[in-house]
Design an enzyme around this catalytic site. Structure first.
Site, short mmCIF file in Angstrom:
data_model
loop_
_atom_site.label_atom_id
_atom_site.label_comp_id
_atom_site.label_asym_id
_atom_site.label_seq_id
_atom_site.Cartn_x
_atom_site.Cartn_y
_atom_site.Cartn_z
N SER A 143 82.52 126.85 -33.60
CA SER A 143 81.38 126.44 -32.79
C SER A 143 80.65 125.28 -33.44
O SER A 143 80.50 125.22 -34.66
CB SER A 143 80.42 127.62 -32.63
OG SER A 143 81.00 128.64 -31.86
N HIS A 152 73.71 128.37 -30.43
CA HIS A 152 74.01 129.77 -30.71
C HIS A 152 74.40 130.00 -32.16
O HIS A 152 74.47 131.15 -32.61
CB HIS A 152 75.07 130.31 -29.74
CG HIS A 152 76.47 129.87 -30.02
ND1 HIS A 152 77.16 128.98 -29.23
CD2 HIS A 152 77.34 130.23 -30.99
CE1 HIS A 152 78.38 128.81 -29.70
NE2 HIS A 152 78.51 129.56 -30.77
N ASP A 163 73.42 124.78 -24.60
CA ASP A 163 73.80 125.23 -25.94
C ASP A 163 73.86 124.03 -26.89
O ASP A 163 74.94 123.52 -27.19
CB ASP A 163 75.15 125.95 -25.88
CG ASP A 163 75.48 126.67 -27.17
OD1 ASP A 163 74.58 126.84 -28.01
OD2 ASP A 163 76.66 127.06 -27.34
#
EC number: 3.4.21.-
Length: 1111
Positions: free
Chosen positions: A1050, A908, A957
């Site tokens: 992230s 992402h 992901d």
């Protein structure tokens, strides 16, 4: 008490009292439809509707007053108020409000509205606890025995015992209902527990409920309290579960369990149960009543403490009168025996977690009475440290007790006010390292590596000329010679130097243009907002997202749908969509904002919901930025009354209530009418069913090359290849003779996977084997050279060859020999250089041993070090940590080095930015804003996203990134180890997370680290309603909220240490709670073990394979 708005005529306004116990809307025109019905025996409360003339009139059932029928409904629901169709909420100041169209209201209407909002509302603003229970979405249906009678109503009050009451006010505007002739058994007038016999001849049964294993006994009888008898146990305990998460009383869950499962006492042939002692009840009430008071409620009357007995009655054995905390038997008993430890905070943890150096209790009580050996330092938290870590500038204890009253070397260190010594280079570096912030006093911006605004404010250099005014005086966006023309209409999205997805196909875009020149409308593709009265949007939106992809993975896209099911505001989803996907004016190509009134109502009614779980209303949604609806020079959006409340991500109950789509057919009824659990078979929902575990799959997942069923049956019988063909992983068929020939014939390259392996025979030799045409072939040693051994080892993902031997082969073997001109073939794979032969002249084959690539070592790190709670990391401790950066934004995500030319991060991070040319990766840095002598920078060559990455659930992901050049391996830049395929971590394993992320409202410049504990997936799922936890994920954190995940960005690594000091990458920071907390749960990480095969396959394909030339 706040001010609220009414939509009734002034002449008809009455001092009305809310009918729905537990909660009122801001508008008292309509009593609440989302009130709390927890632990109480009450029926469906009706609502006072509004007549066409604007007066208070009949409820939906036609009954005047507060009940929705002439008869009390015995099957009342915990969610009855939640589930009732919300009455139209007050937003408009004129009847011309309509269908999401721009509104311009006249002054008279505005004056009327202002007049009405000054009328004081008698109802409470909102019942926060009720919303919390609805927010987690666990309120279920509750059944009571009411003897077919109505609740007693006298003097304008609904006297329903057991209800969590709100403040009561006299109602002079509606007649009272006549008193009921029969009183329900569960009212205060029913016999109290003291009058009831607890004797029972039934058999004691074992307690199997997982939450209530904390009880110090193991057998129970049927529930004794009437309220528990007539309610599902799980539903009853939900109330105590949420009070427990709020931390109002450390033993509140134990109290609830003792009510649901009274201790079974055997006395001869008699069996009787023990309820909690009155003192236990009073302690629970004292601790949690203040929380209930925050929401204008009180301790439930059905749990009034007067009905419980004193443990000193009759001077007899207290243990046979009632159940108490039994402190005389030790705290251990409260957690169910010797296998658990009771924290001072009330949390029960496994006893093996005690005295392990980790803050599992959140208050260090599990480490408080631990002994340290004489050669170790004893922290104030109870932790034991090596003396070399004392007074070294780093908070190793977790409470800075190892850094107090230190002798600082003032030539190399700065002394903080509390006596802590920090490195001189940390002074004026932009981070507050001293608790008293003395290290950042009288600092110039350049000394901190920052740029100075005209006002004197300091900002990072990457914030200059980026399209956002970060300086309060706007000076960071002045004199930007290379910046394109300003964004039209005040858009603040000139954030990227290249056209993004929103400009694709526009004639306004070219390689030199910018977002500022992209002024066309685009269709709405964000699933949450597919049912709006408009279908075109324009980016950036009002939350700063530059594309719909970016908006889809944002925190807000998960926040607002979760808030919708709390019913805090009818038009919340409409407002959310107006800022997530703003309406685009087709004539001007500009955004149409929501009206300020819509924003203010959404914030007023729903902000408190976030406050109770420790979150804040999104800071970018400042209502002052939106125009008033009466503005003459700008239009804005207001919803129509019949706007769809449920987004496409919700399931709409027959009653009209919205519940999250993920809770459809989950085995628990979330709709008040149970409609979310109807027609749940796979075939009924047009889904494919796994034969073994009956799991339902979308048809698009069948025969797609990725097994989803536990027995992989969804990938069986997907193609029918001929006898001379072989089946690819994606179920294509290719000729058998082309398998493992060095050229890719399957579109997914699966015909060239795993072609070269090492196989063992009876002795210790490892023979080189090539899987050609679906059969294993041995490699003839004739003409073999060392360079071929190196190629073979690299192709298998191993290190350099350590041993190459020529070993006599066996009779009847299948042979492959080197091509006669293999040196001229310029082949990239070993199998490409080999040809099939019936025999090998020498009869010798290749025996090969390859070294394992060194990984996971930290030569520059100081060992024996543990840091808790998110502390600054020492340079060199995490040499595989890297920073994924783009221009001009700078640091975007964390990443992890796994090989000299390869890094991992989450998929992402590349949403809307999949062009490799705009990315670079920086290694060997601890401070983002200060270059390091160990720093290395590489550009990105290739970005490989997992093909099944889903931004809807943030599943799969993960992405593999190929660098432009190899890194130079140093003590500060080294790869981490990958786990073995399907190597999973045991619960309660401790691992580290690292990253720069966010701490509070600022991003720290120094690398942060913290320890987390692995949490079982089933426990993790209980924290998340919006997302489904899959086996492609790892949950880690502390239920007690020790580590702050705000600090981790992230893509950052979750690494665990193996015996011998080698570190292995098990997770990549993916999503989860904004910060760890008791309510919000742990962080969620991509499970690297699940993806090892895919990762190695991508590296192999990019490194060794070439596409077969066409024609």
């Amino acid at each position: 008490m706040g001010r609220v708005s009414f939509n009734v005529r002034v002449s008809s306004v009455r001092r009305a009292r809310c009918s729905c116990p537990g909660r009122c809307y801001l508008s008292c025109r309509v009593p609440p439809t989302t009130a709390l019905h927890a632990l109480n025996g009450f029926g469906r409360a009706g609502v006072l509707g509004e007549t066409a003339g604007g007066t208070v009139g009949l409820g939906p059932s036609g009954t005047r007053g507060f009940l929705s029928g002439s008869k009390f409904q015995a099957s009342g629901s915990l969610k009855d108020c939640f589930g009732a169709p919300p009455a139209p909420d007050v937003l408009r100041a004129d009847s011309s409000v309509g269908e999401g169209c721009p509104q311009k209201l006249v002054t008279a209407n505005l004056l009327r509205f202002l007049l009405l909002v000054l009328i004081p509302c008698i109802c409470a603003l909102i019942v926060l606890l009720a919303i919390l229970l609805s927010f987690v979405g666990t309120l279920k249906k509750v059944y009571f025995k009411s003897n077919d009678s109505e609740p007693l109503v006298t003097d304008g009050e609904v006297r329903v015992p057991g209800v969590i009451h709100v403040n009561r006010y006299e109602n002079t505007g509606a007649p009272s209902m006549p008193p009921s002739q029969s009183i329900p058994a569960w009212t205060p007038r029913a016999p109290s527990l003291e009058d009831q016999s607890h004797g029972n001849t039934s058999t004691c049964v074992n307690i199997t409920h997982r939450q209530c294993q904390i009880l110090p006994y193991h057998s129970t009888l049927a529930p004794l309290l009437p309220i528990v008898k007539n309610m599902d146990t799980e539903k009853f305990l939900k109330f105590f579960t949420y009070l427990h998460r709020l931390g109002c009383y450390q033993h509140i869950l134990l109290f609830g369990c003792s009510l649901a499962f009274p201790k079974c006492i055997v006395d001869g042939d008699d069996r009787h149960g023990l309820l909690p002692c009155r003192s236990f009840c009073e302690a629970a009430k004292e601790g949690c009543e203040s929380v209930l008071g925050m929401v204008n409620s009180s301790w439930p009357d059905s749990l009034r403490c007067s009905q419980f007995r004193y443990h000193t009655e009759n001077n007899s054995d207290a243990s046979r009168i009632c159940f108490s905390l039994q402190q005389e038997h030790g705290k251990q008993s409260l957690c169910g025996g010797g296998e658990s430890f009771l924290c001072t905070s009330g949390l029960c943890i496994s006893k093996k977690l005690q005295c392990n150096g980790y803050n599992d209790c959140d208050d260090w009580s599990d480490e408080a009475h631990c002994n340290c050996s004489e050669d170790l330092f004893h922290c104030g938290t109870g932790k034991c440290l090596h003396h070399s870590l004392v007074c070294d500038g780093y908070d190793d204890c977790g409470d800075l007790s190892d850094e107090q009253n230190c002798d600082c070397n003032l030539t190399k260190e700065h002394r903080c006010g509390d006596g802590r010594c920090i490195a001189a280079e940390w002074v004026c570096d932009g981070d507050h390292d001293c608790v008293d912030k003395s290290d950042e006093v009288n600092c110039s911006c350049p000394s901190q590596g920052l740029v100075e605004c005209r006002s004197g404010q300091c900002i990072p250099s990457t914030f200059q000329c980026d399209g956002d005014e970060d300086c309060k005086d706007g000076s960071d966006e002045e004199n930007c010679s290379d910046r394109p023309t300003p964004c039209p209409g005040g858009d603040r999205g000139c954030l990227d130097s290249s056209c993004v997805e929103s400009c694709a196909g526009s004639s306004l875009c070219d390689s030199d243009s910018s977002l500022s020149n992209c002024s066309h409308c685009e269709p709405i593709t964000l699933e949450l907002c597919m049912n709006l009265p408009y279908n075109l949007t324009h980016y950036p939106n009002y939350l700063g997202h530059r594309t719909q992809k970016e908006a889809s993975i944002s925190w807000e896209s998960a926040l607002f749908p979760a808030l919708v099911q709390t019913n805090c505001y009818k038009y919340l989803m409409f407002f959310a969509c107006t800022i997530l996907v703003p309406k685009c004016d087709v004539n001007t190509g500009q955004r149409v904002p929501p009206c300020r009134l819509l924003c203010e109502h959404s914030k007023e009614r729903c902000e408190s919901v976030l406050g109770i779980v420790g979150l804040q209303w999104p800071e970018d949604t400042d209502c002052s930025q939106f125009p008033e609806q009466s503005s003459d020079n700008q239009t804005c959006l207001l919803p129509n009354e019949d706007v769809e409340e449920c987004s496409p991500s919700h399931f709409k109950c027959r009653s009209g209530r919205c519940v999250l789509g993920s809770r459809r057919c989950d085995g628990q009824a979330d709709c008040d009418d149970d409609s979310d659990e109807e027609n749940c078979g796979c075939k009924e929902r047009d889904l494919w069913e796994c034969p073994l575990n009956k799991q339902c799959l979308k048809h698009t997942l069948i025969c797609d090359g990725f097994p989803d069923c536990s027995d992989s049956m969804d990938e069986k019988n997907c193609s029918f290849c001929q006898d001379d063909e072989l089946e690819c992983a994606n179920h294509e068929c290719v000729p058998r003779d082309l398998w493992c020939d060095g050229w890719t014939d399957c579109s997914d390259s699966s015909d060239e996977w795993g072609c070269v392996t090492l196989s063992k025979n009876g002795n210790s030799s490892s023979f080189l084997t090539v899987h050609r045409s679906a059969r294993d072939h041995h490699v003839c040693a004739d003409g073999w050279q060392e360079t071929l051994s190196q190629l073979a080892c690299r192709q298998m993902g191993l290190g350099e060859p350590s041993v190459t031997e020529l070993v006599q082969g066996q009779e009847g073997q299948q042979w492959l020999r080197l091509h006669s001109s293999w040196e001229n073939l310029n082949g990239s794979t070993l199998q490409e250089l080999l040809v099939h032969r019936r025999s090998c002249p020498s009869g010798s084959e290749i025996s090969l041993l390859c070294t394992k690539q060194d990984c996971g070592r930290r030569p520059a790190a100081r060992m024996n070090k543990r840091i808790l709670g998110g502390r600054t990391s020492r340079p060199g401790r995490w040499p595989w940590q890297c920073s994924l950066q783009s221009e001009p934004s700078g640091h975007i995500c964390g990443c992890v080095l796994i090989a000299k030319k390869w890094v991992l991060t989450v998929a992402h991070c590349f949403e809307g930015r999949e062009d490799a040319d705009v990315w670079k990766v920086v290694f060997g840095i601890n401070n983002l804003d200060h270059p390091s002598g160990f720093m290395q920078t590489r550009f990105v060559k290739t970005i490989l996203l997992h093909p099944r990455y889903s931004r809807a659930v943030v599943d799969y992901d993960i992405s593999v990134v190929e660098l432009s050049d190899d890194i130079n391996e140093t003590s500060y830049v080294r790869p981490v180890c990958l786990p073995s395929p399907r190597e999973f971590l045991e619960p309660d394993t401790y691992c580290y997370i690292t990253g720069w992320g966010h701490m509070g409202n600022k991003m720290p410049f120094k690398l942060q680290e913290g320890e987390v504990r692995i949490i079982p997936l089933e426990q993790c799922q209980s924290y998340f309603d919006m997302k489904t936890i899959t086996n492609r994920m790892i949950c880690a954190g502390y239920e007690s909220g020790t580590v702050d995940s705000c600090m981790i960005d992230s893509g950052g690594p979750l690494v665990c240490e193996r015996p011998g000091g080698q570190w292995t990458l098990f997770g990549l920071t993916s999503w989860g709670s904004v910060c760890f907390s008791k309510v919000l749960g742990p962080g969620v990480y991509s499970n690297v073990s699940y993806f090892v095969d895919w990762i190695e396959r991508q590296i192999y394909i990019q490194t060794f394979l070439q596409k077969k030339s066409q024609g």
